[in-house]
Design a protein around this motif. Sequence first.
Motif, PDB file in Angstrom:
ATOM      1  N   PHE A  43       0.651  -1.247   0.081  1.00 62.20           N
ATOM      2  CA  PHE A  43      -0.056  -0.026   0.157  1.00 62.20           C
ATOM      3  C   PHE A  43       0.910   1.258   0.127  1.00 62.20           C
ATOM      4  N   VAL A  44       0.875   1.990  -0.904  1.00 63.13           N
ATOM      5  CA  VAL A  44       2.025   3.016  -1.229  1.00 63.13           C
ATOM      6  C   VAL A  44       1.167   4.533  -1.293  1.00 63.13           C
ATOM      7  N   GLN A  45       1.746   5.436  -0.519  1.00 64.18           N
ATOM      8  CA  GLN A  45       1.324   6.820  -0.442  1.00 64.18           C
ATOM      9  C   GLN A  45       2.093   7.353  -1.631  1.00 64.18           C
ATOM     10  N   LEU A  46       1.470   8.102  -2.637  1.00 65.10           N
ATOM     11  CA  LEU A  46       2.230   8.722  -3.474  1.00 65.10           C
ATOM     12  C   LEU A  46       2.310  10.246  -3.401  1.00 65.10           C
ATOM     13  N   SER A  47       3.382  10.921  -3.659  1.00 65.82           N
ATOM     14  CA  SER A  47       3.370  12.492  -3.676  1.00 65.82           C
ATOM     15  C   SER A  47       2.291  13.123  -4.360  1.00 65.82           C
ATOM     16  N   ASN A  48       1.523  14.161  -3.954  1.00 63.37           N
ATOM     17  CA  ASN A  48       0.503  14.861  -4.559  1.00 63.37           C
ATOM     18  C   ASN A  48      -0.637  14.048  -4.961  1.00 63.37           C
ATOM     19  N   TYR A  49      -0.714  12.729  -4.498  1.00 62.92           N
ATOM     20  CA  TYR A  49      -1.945  12.167  -4.799  1.00 62.92           C
ATOM     21  C   TYR A  49      -2.831  11.782  -3.475  1.00 62.92           C
ATOM     22  N   HIS A  50      -4.255  12.045  -3.552  1.00 67.15           N
ATOM     23  CA  HIS A  50      -5.071  11.989  -2.496  1.00 67.15           C
ATOM     24  C   HIS A  50      -5.798  10.833  -2.407  1.00 67.15           C
ATOM     25  N   GLY A  51      -4.771   9.796  -1.968  1.00 66.47           N
ATOM     26  CA  GLY A  51      -5.198   8.473  -1.812  1.00 66.47           C
ATOM     27  C   GLY A  51      -3.923   7.497  -1.752  1.00 66.47           C
ATOM     28  N   ILE A  52      -4.149   6.327  -2.079  1.00 62.50           N
ATOM     29  CA  ILE A  52      -3.293   5.107  -2.025  1.00 62.50           C
ATOM     30  C   ILE A  52      -3.308   4.340  -3.299  1.00 62.50           C
ATOM     31  N   ALA A  53      -2.112   3.899  -3.632  1.00 62.53           N
ATOM     32  CA  ALA A  53      -1.989   3.028  -4.641  1.00 62.53           C
ATOM     33  C   ALA A  53      -1.681   1.640  -3.951  1.00 62.53           C
ATOM     34  N   VAL A  54      -2.397   0.581  -4.784  1.00 59.78           N
ATOM     35  CA  VAL A  54      -2.263  -0.838  -4.101  1.00 59.78           C
ATOM     36  C   VAL A  54      -1.575  -1.653  -5.168  1.00 59.78           C
ATOM     37  N   VAL A  55      -0.549  -2.053  -4.766  1.00 61.50           N
ATOM     38  CA  VAL A  55       0.416  -2.936  -5.778  1.00 61.50           C
ATOM     39  C   VAL A  55       0.221  -4.375  -5.489  1.00 61.50           C
ATOM     40  N   ASP A  56       0.173  -4.978  -6.281  1.00 64.28           N
ATOM     41  CA  ASP A  56       0.260  -6.484  -5.935  1.00 64.28           C
ATOM     42  C   ASP A  56       1.459  -7.097  -6.255  1.00 64.28           C
ATOM     43  N   PHE A  57       2.063  -7.692  -5.162  1.00 65.03           N
ATOM     44  CA  PHE A  57       3.265  -8.069  -5.011  1.00 65.03           C
ATOM     45  C   PHE A  57       3.943  -8.960  -5.917  1.00 65.03           C
ATOM     46  N   ALA A  58       2.887  -9.913  -6.519  1.00 67.44           N
ATOM     47  CA  ALA A  58       3.308 -11.266  -7.099  1.00 67.44           C
ATOM     48  C   ALA A  58       3.342 -10.476  -8.545  1.00 67.44           C
ATOM     49  N   THR A  59       2.306  -9.912  -8.949  1.00 63.81           N
ATOM     50  CA  THR A  59       2.209  -9.468 -10.493  1.00 63.81           C
ATOM     51  C   THR A  59       3.239  -8.388 -10.599  1.00 63.81           C
ATOM     52  N   ARG A  60       3.527  -7.403  -9.588  1.00 64.82           N
ATOM     53  CA  ARG A  60       4.474  -6.139  -9.558  1.00 64.82           C
ATOM     54  C   ARG A  60       3.593  -5.340 -10.534  1.00 64.82           C
ATOM     55  N   LYS A  61       2.299  -5.210 -10.384  1.00 66.72           N
ATOM     56  CA  LYS A  61       1.328  -4.228 -10.980  1.00 66.72           C
ATOM     57  C   LYS A  61       0.697  -3.586  -9.931  1.00 66.72           C
ATOM     58  N   VAL A  62      -0.162  -2.305 -10.483  1.00 64.08           N
ATOM     59  CA  VAL A  62      -0.974  -1.565  -9.433  1.00 64.08           C
ATOM     60  C   VAL A  62      -2.247  -2.480  -9.832  1.00 64.08           C
ATOM     61  N   ASP A  63      -3.013  -2.796  -8.682  1.00 68.82           N
ATOM     62  CA  ASP A  63      -4.339  -3.344  -8.708  1.00 68.82           C
ATOM     63  C   ASP A  63      -5.396  -2.185  -8.690  1.00 68.82           C
ATOM     64  N   VAL A  64      -5.205  -1.339  -8.023  1.00 71.11           N
ATOM     65  CA  VAL A  64      -6.431  -0.354  -7.720  1.00 71.11           C
ATOM     66  C   VAL A  64      -5.518   0.968  -7.000  1.00 71.11           C
ATOM     67  N   THR A  65      -6.508   1.962  -7.187  1.00 70.14           N
ATOM     68  CA  THR A  65      -6.005   2.949  -6.285  1.00 70.14           C
ATOM     69  C   THR A  65      -7.340   3.500  -5.542  1.00 70.14           C
ATOM     70  N   TRP A  66      -6.994   3.962  -4.459  1.00 71.85           N
ATOM     71  CA  TRP A  66      -7.965   4.299  -3.565  1.00 71.85           C
ATOM     72  C   TRP A  66      -8.011   5.872  -3.148  1.00 71.85           C
ATOM     73  N   PRO A  67      -8.919   6.536  -3.934  1.00 71.18           N
ATOM     74  CA  PRO A  67      -8.752   8.113  -3.635  1.00 71.18           C
ATOM     75  C   PRO A  67      -9.523   8.444  -1.970  1.00 71.18           C
ATOM     76  N   ILE A  68      -9.214   9.497  -1.508  1.00 71.48           N
ATOM     77  CA  ILE A  68      -9.718  10.074  -0.613  1.00 71.48           C
ATOM     78  C   ILE A  68      -9.801  11.454  -0.525  1.00 71.48           C
ATOM     79  N   PRO A  69     -11.189  11.958  -0.156  1.00 74.59           N
ATOM     80  CA  PRO A  69     -11.240  13.336  -0.044  1.00 74.59           C
ATOM     81  C   PRO A  69     -10.266  14.255   0.656  1.00 74.59           C
ATOM     82  N   GLY A  70     -10.086  15.289   0.371  1.00 73.22           N
ATOM     83  CA  GLY A  70      -9.387  16.363   1.325  1.00 73.22           C
ATOM     84  C   GLY A  70      -8.062  16.760   0.683  1.00 73.22           C
ATOM     85  N   GLY A  71      -7.079  17.852   0.781  1.00 72.53           N
ATOM     86  CA  GLY A  71      -6.146  18.257  -0.011  1.00 72.53           C
ATOM     87  C   GLY A  71      -4.748  17.558   0.550  1.00 72.53           C
ATOM     88  N   GLY A  72      -3.791  17.545  -0.527  1.00 72.00           N
ATOM     89  CA  GLY A  72      -2.429  17.317  -0.224  1.00 72.00           C
ATOM     90  C   GLY A  72      -2.414  15.599   0.189  1.00 72.00           C
TER      91      GLY A  72
END
Length: 245
Positions: free
Chosen positions: A185-214
């Motif tokens: 579960f990765v926090q990215l700079s300037n993205y209002h949410g989390i990127a979820v990386v599948d460890f086995a496939t080494r790809k982003v499964d989904v992104t979870w946006p959240i409200p709010g700034g920063g």
Amino acid sequence: WHLTAATSVRIIQTNAAGDNSHVIDPVTNKVVAVIEGIEVPHGVSAAPDGTRLYITNESMHALDVVDTKTWKVSKQIHLTGRPNNVSVSKDGKKVYVGIAQAPGAVDVIDAVALTNARSVKVDGSVHNVYVTPDGKFAVSGSVQTGVISVIDTKTDTLAWSLKMSAGIRPMTFDANPDGSTRHIFVQLSNYHGIAVVDFATRKVDVTWPIPGGGSPDMGNVSADGKTLWLSGRYDHVVYVFDTGS
């Protein structure tokens, strides 16, 4: 950071603008000791048995080893550059130190001999480094290049890397039923949410946006692996995500 020893729990607060770190008793919320003499302390982690702390010393480009009986520095280990955060292997035999100074690396410390055993080159300056729940990998992230680097802890060589869409901030992990790493579960700079990386496939499964700034402040996966708790930096809210475990 918190230290759990056989008889007590302590919170360690490094003072990056100074030259000391405070040891706090979470029961009384009082400072019970002060670790002096580490100028610009940054990351901190502990040996599994609680007998040592490892604190990165930005001023001296070193890893300082602290004896938790005396709260004094017992050893200073030279690093290949200015460090940021640090993580200890599950068996306590190695310490992985993120090197923030360009071009970036992860230094591997032999915690038995207390020497710098190896420096693993990665793509970009490292801010955070973690050991996965199963202990088989050390994972670093670069804010500058947006690259996640995964190191095999058996060979201490780069196993694979993944280029993300923005700088890598804090990360956390969950596990499969067999204990192997399931997601990053990765926090990215300037993205209002989390990127979820599948460890086995080494790809982003989904992104979870959240409200709010920063960018949000990263949280942790619950002990049962079923939820991810994330603090919102600007909207003063704690978000809870279902990990699907």
